[in-house]
Design an enzyme around this catalytic site. Structure first.
Site, PDB file in Angstrom:
ATOM      1  N   TYR A 294       0.369  -1.336  -0.068  1.00 19.22           N
ATOM      2  CA  TYR A 294       0.239   0.186   0.031  1.00 19.22           C
ATOM      3  C   TYR A 294       0.402   1.303  -0.046  1.00 19.22           C
ATOM      4  O   TYR A 294       1.673   1.363   0.761  1.00 19.22           O
ATOM      5  CB  TYR A 294      -1.121   0.008   1.711  1.00 19.22           C
ATOM      6  CG  TYR A 294      -1.963   0.962   0.761  1.00 19.22           C
ATOM      7  CD1 TYR A 294      -2.999   0.818   1.014  1.00 19.22           C
ATOM      8  CD2 TYR A 294      -2.185   2.422   1.155  1.00 19.22           C
ATOM      9  CE1 TYR A 294      -3.989   1.303   0.568  1.00 19.22           C
ATOM     10  CE2 TYR A 294      -2.510   3.198   0.963  1.00 19.22           C
ATOM     11  CZ  TYR A 294      -4.032   2.968   0.655  1.00 19.22           C
ATOM     12  OH  TYR A 294      -5.838   3.141   0.593  1.00 19.22           O
ATOM     13  N   TYR A 381     -10.475  -2.222   7.933  1.00 21.92           N
ATOM     14  CA  TYR A 381     -10.263  -1.199   7.849  1.00 21.92           C
ATOM     15  C   TYR A 381     -10.574  -0.473   8.790  1.00 21.92           C
ATOM     16  O   TYR A 381      -9.359   0.150   9.501  1.00 21.92           O
ATOM     17  CB  TYR A 381     -11.129   0.165   7.028  1.00 21.92           C
ATOM     18  CG  TYR A 381     -11.472  -0.053   5.431  1.00 21.92           C
ATOM     19  CD1 TYR A 381     -10.586  -0.867   4.788  1.00 21.92           C
ATOM     20  CD2 TYR A 381     -11.522   0.811   4.986  1.00 21.92           C
ATOM     21  CE1 TYR A 381     -10.715  -0.837   3.321  1.00 21.92           C
ATOM     22  CE2 TYR A 381     -12.200   0.571   3.615  1.00 21.92           C
ATOM     23  CZ  TYR A 381     -11.323  -0.282   2.680  1.00 21.92           C
ATOM     24  OH  TYR A 381     -11.459   0.157   2.104  1.00 21.92           O
TER      25      TYR A 381
HETATM   26  C1  LIG Z   1      -9.959   2.310  -0.030  1.00 19.69           C
HETATM   27  S1  LIG Z   1     -10.850   2.857  -1.148  1.00 19.69           S
HETATM   28  C2  LIG Z   1     -11.803   1.670  -1.958  1.00 19.69           C
HETATM   29  C3  LIG Z   1     -12.055   1.456  -2.889  1.00 19.69           C
HETATM   30  C4  LIG Z   1     -13.212   2.219  -3.043  1.00 19.69           C
HETATM   31  N1  LIG Z   1     -14.036   1.772  -3.896  1.00 19.69           N
HETATM   32  C5  LIG Z   1     -13.319   2.941  -4.819  1.00 19.69           C
HETATM   33  O1  LIG Z   1     -13.869   2.866  -5.347  1.00 19.69           O
HETATM   34  O2  LIG Z   1     -12.155   4.187  -4.837  1.00 19.69           O
HETATM   35  C6  LIG Z   1     -12.218   3.294   0.609  1.00 19.69           C
HETATM   36  C7  LIG Z   1     -13.713   3.626   0.372  1.00 19.69           C
HETATM   37  O3  LIG Z   1     -14.572   2.398  -0.552  1.00 19.69           O
HETATM   38  C8  LIG Z   1     -15.540   2.553   0.062  1.00 19.69           C
HETATM   39  N2  LIG Z   1     -16.148   1.213   0.708  1.00 19.69           N
HETATM   40  C9  LIG Z   1     -14.950   0.096   1.051  1.00 19.69           C
HETATM   41  N3  LIG Z   1     -15.415  -0.862   1.865  1.00 19.69           N
HETATM   42  C10 LIG Z   1     -16.190  -1.005   1.682  1.00 19.69           C
HETATM   43  C11 LIG Z   1     -17.790  -1.472   3.049  1.00 19.69           C
HETATM   44  N4  LIG Z   1     -17.707  -2.562   3.227  1.00 19.69           N
HETATM   45  N5  LIG Z   1     -19.160  -1.020   2.190  1.00 19.69           N
HETATM   46  C12 LIG Z   1     -18.747   0.428   2.219  1.00 19.69           C
HETATM   47  N6  LIG Z   1     -18.078   0.930   1.293  1.00 19.69           N
HETATM   48  C13 LIG Z   1     -17.626   0.562   1.386  1.00 19.69           C
HETATM   49  C14 LIG Z   1     -16.108   3.448   1.000  1.00 19.69           C
HETATM   50  O4  LIG Z   1     -16.574   5.002   0.246  1.00 19.69           O
HETATM   51  C15 LIG Z   1     -14.577   3.801   1.558  1.00 19.69           C
HETATM   52  O5  LIG Z   1     -14.358   5.148   2.204  1.00 19.69           O
END
Ligand SMILES: C[S@@+](CC[C@H](N)C(=O)[O-])C[C@H]1O[C@@H](n2cnc3c(N)ncnc32)[C@H](O)[C@@H]1O
Length: 419
Positions: A294, A381
């Site tokens: 990461y 997370y």
């Molecule tokens: C590190 S990013 C992961 C990648 C992201 N999904 C993207 O489209 O770029 C983290 C974000 O993904 C979404 N996310 C990740 N895991 C999730 C989950 N289990 N439920 C809802 N949202 C999630 C949230 O918006 C979070 O702030």
């Protein structure tokens, strides 16, 4: 006839000892002699002039021709200096521009009086291309367009296209298709505005540490074909990567996975139903295998808070991960594919922090158990995300789902880690 003999063609006297019947010329020798309609003799030059124009060669033209002839002779002999040559060229240019004087009275009576002007003769006129080399359009003027039948301008007289394939390229119609590499990057979500892949972390608020005192393991140099720094390596147990310069196992050291970039290459970004993008593996991954590092911008928590309040204020996704005391990695603008890994309350991966030989850290996503190809990669997370993010509803869909991701459970998870 070679070039020189043509230039110095022998001159012959006029028949019967007379001279050129053009009163302005009156030469007695010429390369050839021609008869005028009245039976008199004209020198070759005056004869051609009279035949083509219908009146006698005027004095101005005679003088111009003689100067040019003298110059050509001198040039051929190599008698002129470059300065003189330039002067002659300049003068003749000016002379050429001046129009030819009309004779005041023609010694011959012509049936149809002709006017003489500067217009070039038909054989002196230039022919211009009617279309560009790469164009299939024939450019015609109004007159040419109005022509019919035999006189019609034929398109077959156009220059052929420079490459045979050109005609096909211009006329063929196909569906537009993105190049393969751009399409792949697009599918992987890498064309998202403002995201860039990087090979090492970027330190925003401070300089990268350099050559901190290396921590050398107690492993013994191993034989060829054996794996060095395995399970019992002190550095490995302490989550320290060995230094390539100082490790006793040398090339055979297996405790340099981050430095040797031994990550899983066949992973794919995909669109999830309700969690934005996600990341899945295309190959089988073994338990404890390093999947991805990461990476991102290493910033202080203070900078992270400021970013949350300003440029990330209306962003749904947060890409912060704890780096060290008081510091976080921000993978929003630049990083690796690890930033696409979503949260799950029952994850198949976990985060590990390893110490680099220079005193910095490697943050890695590791497999918690064997993972089958096609499975989405997830980690919890709550264990490591920075608390500046707002609470978000969790859509991991597992039976163990706690309902929320983010700050809410952070303190409990850190406690759990410390215990
Ligand atoms: C590190 S990013 C992961 C990648 C992201 N999904 C993207 O489209 O770029 C983290 C974000 O993904 C979404 N996310 C990740 N895991 C999730 C989950 N289990 N439920 C809802 N949202 C999630 C949230 O918006 C979070 O702030």
């Amino acid at each position: 006839m070679d070039c020189e003999s043509r230039l110095f063609k022998p001159l012959v006297p006029a028949p019967a000892g007379c001279e050129c019947s053009n009163s302005d010329c009156k030469v007695r020798t010429a390369s050839a002699w021609r008869k005028n309609p009245e039976g008199g003799w004209l020198c070759n030059a005056c004869g051609i002039f009279f035949k083509t124009r219908g009146f006698h060669r005027p004095l101005s033209v005679i003088m111009m021709n003689r100067t040019a002839k003298r110059r050509d002779t001198e040039l051929a002999k190599g008698n002129l200096t470059s300065k003189v040559r330039r002067k002659i060229r300049r003068k003749t240019k000016i002379k050429k521009k001046t129009s030819v004087e009309m004779p005041k009275s023609s010694p011959l009576e012509l049936e149809e009086p002709q006017t003489y002007n500067d217009e070039p003769l038909p054989w002196e006129q230039k022919e211009y291309l009617k279309c560009g080399l790469y164009s299939i359009d024939l450019k015609l003027n109004d007159h040419e367009k109005s022509l019919k039948g035999k006189d019609k301008v034929k398109t077959s007289e156009l220059f052929p296209l420079p490459i045979q394939y050109g005609q096909f390229l211009i006329t063929d119609q196909r569906n537009f298709c993105l190049p393969w590499d751009i399409m792949t990057a697009h599918k992987q979500g890498l064309l998202q505005r403002g995201f860039k892949m990087i090979k090492t972390n970027i330190f925003v608020d401070r300089k990268r540490k350099q050559d901190d005192e290396p921590i050398v393991c107690n492993c013994k140099p191993c034989d060829e074909g054996e794996i060095g720094c395995a399970e019992e390596c002190y550095n490995r147990v302490m989550f320290y990567e060995c230094s390539p310069k100082h490790c006793p196992c040398g090339e055979q050291c297996s405790n340099q996975r981050f430095q040797k970039k031994e990550s899983v290459k066949k992973v794919e970004v995909f669109k999830t139903k309700n969690r934005g993008f996600g990341l899945r593996t295309l190959v089988k991954i073994k338990e404890d295998q390093l999947i991805l590092e990461y990476r991102g911008e290493v910033i202080s928590k203070c900078t992270a808070r400021k970013r949350m309040e300003t440029k990330y204020l209306h962003r749904k996704s947060v890409y912060f991960l704890e780096y060290d005391k008081g510091e976080v990695v921000d993978g929003a603008v630049c990083g690796t594919l690890a930033r696409f890994i979503n949260h799950s309350c029952a994850p198949n991966c976990h985060i590990e922090k390893w110490r680099a030989p220079n005193g910095e850290h490697f943050i890695g996503v590791f497999a918690s158990y064997d993972i089958k190809p096609g499975t989405e990669l997830t980690y919890d997370y709550n264990f490591t995300t920075f608390g500046g993010a707002q609470e978000q509803k969790c859509f991991c869909g597992t039976p163990k789902c706690r309902g929320w991701i983010g700050v809410k459970h952070r303190s409990t998870s850190i406690n759990a880690r410390e215990n």
